[in-house]
Motif scaffolding. Structure first.
Motif, mmCIF file in Angstrom:
data_model
loop_
_atom_site.group_PDB
_atom_site.id
_atom_site.type_symbol
_atom_site.label_atom_id
_atom_site.label_comp_id
_atom_site.label_asym_id
_atom_site.label_seq_id
_atom_site.Cartn_x
_atom_site.Cartn_y
_atom_site.Cartn_z
ATOM 1 N N ASN A 80 10.282 -4.887 4.593
ATOM 2 C CA ASN A 80 8.904 -4.470 4.835
ATOM 3 C C ASN A 80 8.058 -4.964 3.678
ATOM 4 O OD1 ASN A 80 8.472 -1.728 6.849
ATOM 5 N ND2 ASN A 80 10.544 -2.362 6.388
ATOM 6 N N ILE A 81 6.772 -5.060 3.907
ATOM 7 C CA ILE A 81 5.846 -5.266 2.798
ATOM 8 C C ILE A 81 5.334 -3.886 2.433
ATOM 9 C CG2 ILE A 81 3.701 -6.326 2.032
ATOM 10 C CD1 ILE A 81 4.275 -8.541 4.128
ATOM 11 N N SER A 82 5.493 -3.537 1.176
ATOM 12 C CA SER A 82 5.101 -2.218 0.682
ATOM 13 C C SER A 82 3.803 -2.353 -0.108
ATOM 14 C CB SER A 82 6.209 -1.663 -0.216
ATOM 15 O OG SER A 82 5.816 -0.458 -0.816
ATOM 16 N N ILE A 83 2.783 -1.616 0.322
ATOM 17 C CA ILE A 83 1.487 -1.629 -0.351
ATOM 18 C C ILE A 83 1.264 -0.261 -0.990
ATOM 19 C CG2 ILE A 83 -1.030 -1.822 -0.051
ATOM 20 C CD1 ILE A 83 0.353 -4.463 0.509
ATOM 21 N N THR A 84 0.940 -0.247 -2.261
ATOM 22 C CA THR A 84 0.544 0.989 -2.935
ATOM 23 C C THR A 84 -0.958 0.906 -3.155
ATOM 24 O OG1 THR A 84 2.688 1.148 -4.023
ATOM 25 C CG2 THR A 84 0.889 2.484 -4.930
ATOM 26 N N ALA A 85 -1.688 1.731 -2.418
ATOM 27 C CA ALA A 85 -3.156 1.751 -2.515
ATOM 28 C C ALA A 85 -3.577 2.526 -3.755
ATOM 29 C CB ALA A 85 -3.747 2.386 -1.262
ATOM 30 N N SER A 90 -8.294 4.815 0.617
ATOM 31 C CA SER A 90 -8.114 3.378 0.833
ATOM 32 C C SER A 90 -6.759 3.110 1.484
ATOM 33 C CB SER A 90 -8.280 2.583 -0.465
ATOM 34 O OG SER A 90 -7.348 2.973 -1.441
ATOM 35 N N GLY A 91 -5.756 3.934 1.180
ATOM 36 C CA GLY A 91 -4.463 3.814 1.848
ATOM 37 C C GLY A 91 -4.593 4.034 3.336
ATOM 38 N N TYR A 92 -5.360 5.062 3.713
ATOM 39 C CA TYR A 92 -5.566 5.341 5.137
ATOM 40 C C TYR A 92 -6.291 4.181 5.814
ATOM 41 C CZ TYR A 92 -6.856 7.304 9.563
ATOM 42 O OH TYR A 92 -7.013 7.493 10.915
ATOM 43 N N ALA A 93 -7.299 3.629 5.161
ATOM 44 C CA ALA A 93 -8.054 2.521 5.755
ATOM 45 C C ALA A 93 -7.144 1.304 5.979
ATOM 46 C CB ALA A 93 -9.238 2.145 4.869
ATOM 47 N N ILE A 94 -6.290 1.017 5.010
ATOM 48 C CA ILE A 94 -5.356 -0.107 5.152
ATOM 49 C C ILE A 94 -4.372 0.174 6.281
ATOM 50 C CG2 ILE A 94 -3.462 -1.335 4.009
ATOM 51 C CD1 ILE A 94 -5.054 -0.817 1.345
ATOM 52 N N PHE A 95 -3.796 1.387 6.276
ATOM 53 C CA PHE A 95 -2.841 1.762 7.311
ATOM 54 C C PHE A 95 -3.471 1.672 8.698
ATOM 55 C CE2 PHE A 95 -0.906 4.794 10.181
ATOM 56 C CZ PHE A 95 0.428 4.430 10.112
ATOM 57 N N ASP A 96 -4.656 2.252 8.837
ATOM 58 C CA ASP A 96 -5.345 2.270 10.126
ATOM 59 C C ASP A 96 -5.613 0.849 10.617
ATOM 60 O OD1 ASP A 96 -6.450 3.889 12.214
ATOM 61 O OD2 ASP A 96 -8.462 3.391 11.476
ATOM 62 N N GLY A 97 -6.020 -0.023 9.722
ATOM 63 C CA GLY A 97 -6.281 -1.411 10.107
ATOM 64 C C GLY A 97 -5.024 -2.135 10.547
ATOM 65 N N LEU A 98 -3.919 -1.947 9.810
ATOM 66 C CA LEU A 98 -2.671 -2.628 10.164
ATOM 67 C C LEU A 98 -2.060 -2.069 11.446
ATOM 68 C CD1 LEU A 98 -1.105 -2.876 6.601
ATOM 69 C CD2 LEU A 98 -1.898 -4.793 8.006
ATOM 70 N N PHE A 117 1.950 8.602 2.750
ATOM 71 C CA PHE A 117 2.767 7.459 3.128
ATOM 72 C C PHE A 117 2.722 7.303 4.648
ATOM 73 C CE2 PHE A 117 6.711 5.738 4.789
ATOM 74 C CZ PHE A 117 6.862 4.591 4.040
ATOM 75 N N GLY A 118 2.787 6.078 5.101
ATOM 76 C CA GLY A 118 2.915 5.787 6.517
ATOM 77 C C GLY A 118 3.508 4.402 6.694
ATOM 78 N N ILE A 126 4.853 -7.777 11.872
ATOM 79 C CA ILE A 126 5.163 -7.589 10.450
ATOM 80 C C ILE A 126 5.258 -6.094 10.159
ATOM 81 C CG2 ILE A 126 4.416 -8.039 8.070
ATOM 82 C CD1 ILE A 126 5.186 -10.566 9.741
ATOM 83 N N GLN A 127 6.302 -5.696 9.436
ATOM 84 C CA GLN A 127 6.535 -4.289 9.103
ATOM 85 C C GLN A 127 5.883 -3.959 7.763
ATOM 86 O OE1 GLN A 127 10.613 -3.070 11.019
ATOM 87 N NE2 GLN A 127 10.931 -4.835 9.705
ATOM 88 N N TRP A 128 5.108 -2.881 7.750
ATOM 89 C CA TRP A 128 4.347 -2.464 6.572
ATOM 90 C C TRP A 128 4.669 -1.028 6.192
ATOM 91 C CZ3 TRP A 128 1.140 -5.940 4.188
ATOM 92 C CH2 TRP A 128 0.794 -7.085 4.910
ATOM 93 N N MET A 129 4.637 -0.743 4.895
ATOM 94 C CA MET A 129 4.766 0.609 4.348
ATOM 95 C C MET A 129 3.571 0.805 3.422
ATOM 96 S SD MET A 129 8.787 0.263 3.408
ATOM 97 C CE MET A 129 9.077 1.938 2.903
ATOM 98 N N ILE A 130 2.740 1.800 3.703
ATOM 99 C CA ILE A 130 1.534 2.042 2.911
ATOM 100 C C ILE A 130 1.680 3.388 2.213
ATOM 101 C CG2 ILE A 130 -0.984 2.201 2.942
ATOM 102 C CD1 ILE A 130 0.213 -0.508 3.998
ATOM 103 N N SER A 131 1.493 3.406 0.910
ATOM 104 C CA SER A 131 1.554 4.657 0.165
ATOM 105 C C SER A 131 0.364 4.756 -0.771
ATOM 106 C CB SER A 131 2.869 4.771 -0.618
ATOM 107 O OG SER A 131 2.988 3.710 -1.542
ATOM 108 N N ALA A 132 0.088 5.988 -1.172
ATOM 109 C CA ALA A 132 -1.012 6.243 -2.109
ATOM 110 C C ALA A 132 -0.664 7.487 -2.906
ATOM 111 C CB ALA A 132 -2.326 6.449 -1.361
ATOM 112 N N PRO A 133 -1.067 7.508 -4.176
ATOM 113 C CA PRO A 133 -0.835 8.714 -4.971
ATOM 114 C C PRO A 133 -1.698 9.842 -4.463
ATOM 115 C CG PRO A 133 -2.218 7.165 -6.165
ATOM 116 C CD PRO A 133 -1.772 6.480 -4.901
ATOM 117 N N ALA A 134 -1.295 11.075 -4.758
ATOM 118 C CA ALA A 134 -2.099 12.237 -4.372
ATOM 119 C C ALA A 134 -3.420 12.177 -5.106
ATOM 120 C CB ALA A 134 -1.359 13.523 -4.724
ATOM 121 N N ASN A 135 -4.489 12.571 -4.401
ATOM 122 C CA ASN A 135 -5.792 12.635 -5.046
ATOM 123 C C ASN A 135 -5.759 13.676 -6.150
ATOM 124 O OD1 ASN A 135 -7.021 10.672 -3.512
ATOM 125 N ND2 ASN A 135 -7.884 12.113 -2.049
#
Length: 138
Positions: A80-85, A90-98, A117-118, A126-135
């Protein structure tokens, strides 16, 4: 934002981790076994297998690794491609778009290790993993 490769193995992740550590002269930032996670993600057969590992090497490079037991792994679906927002929004926006036009494999939501995470497969396969730290609301 950061992008890394996330590799999945069919029970031999620890062997692969040590192999890559030697080749890249890397350092493990994290190693978590299935026994260290929530009980619903473990069983006696996989308790000592790798749930997540992060191998750092070079100036700013990482490989993330895991043993996967959810579906049979074949060449092509074991990475997978792992993205850390930078943040949850911004993580949600990236996830929603993909995920738009693709398939959500795990909804973008709070996770037991912290933050959000999602995962999804985009419309191109393409398989994606999107994560973001807690606000930080302090």
């Amino acid at each position: 934002m950061r992008s890394d490769v996330y590799l999945f193995f069919d029970g031999n992740c620890e062997e692969a981790m040590l192999y890559y550590q030697d080749i890249f002269d890397g350092k493990f930032e994290m190693i978590m076994r299935y026994s260290e996670g929530p009980p619903e993600f473990s069983s006696p057969e996989i308790a000592n297998k790798i749930m997540h590992a992060t191998l750092s090497f070079g100036t700013n490079s990482q490989i993330k690794l895991s043993d996967s037991f959810e579906e049979p792994l074949v060449k092509g679906n074991n990475s997978n491609i792992s993205i850390t927002a930078d943040d949850e929004e911004s993580g949600y926006a990236i996830f929603d778009g993909l995920a738009d036009g693709g398939k959500t494999t795990m909804p973008y939501a709070e996770v037991f290790w912290g933050g959000k995470f999602g995962s999804c497969i985009d419309k191109f396969g393409i398989q994606w993993m999107i994560s973001a730290p807690a606000n930080d609301n302090s």
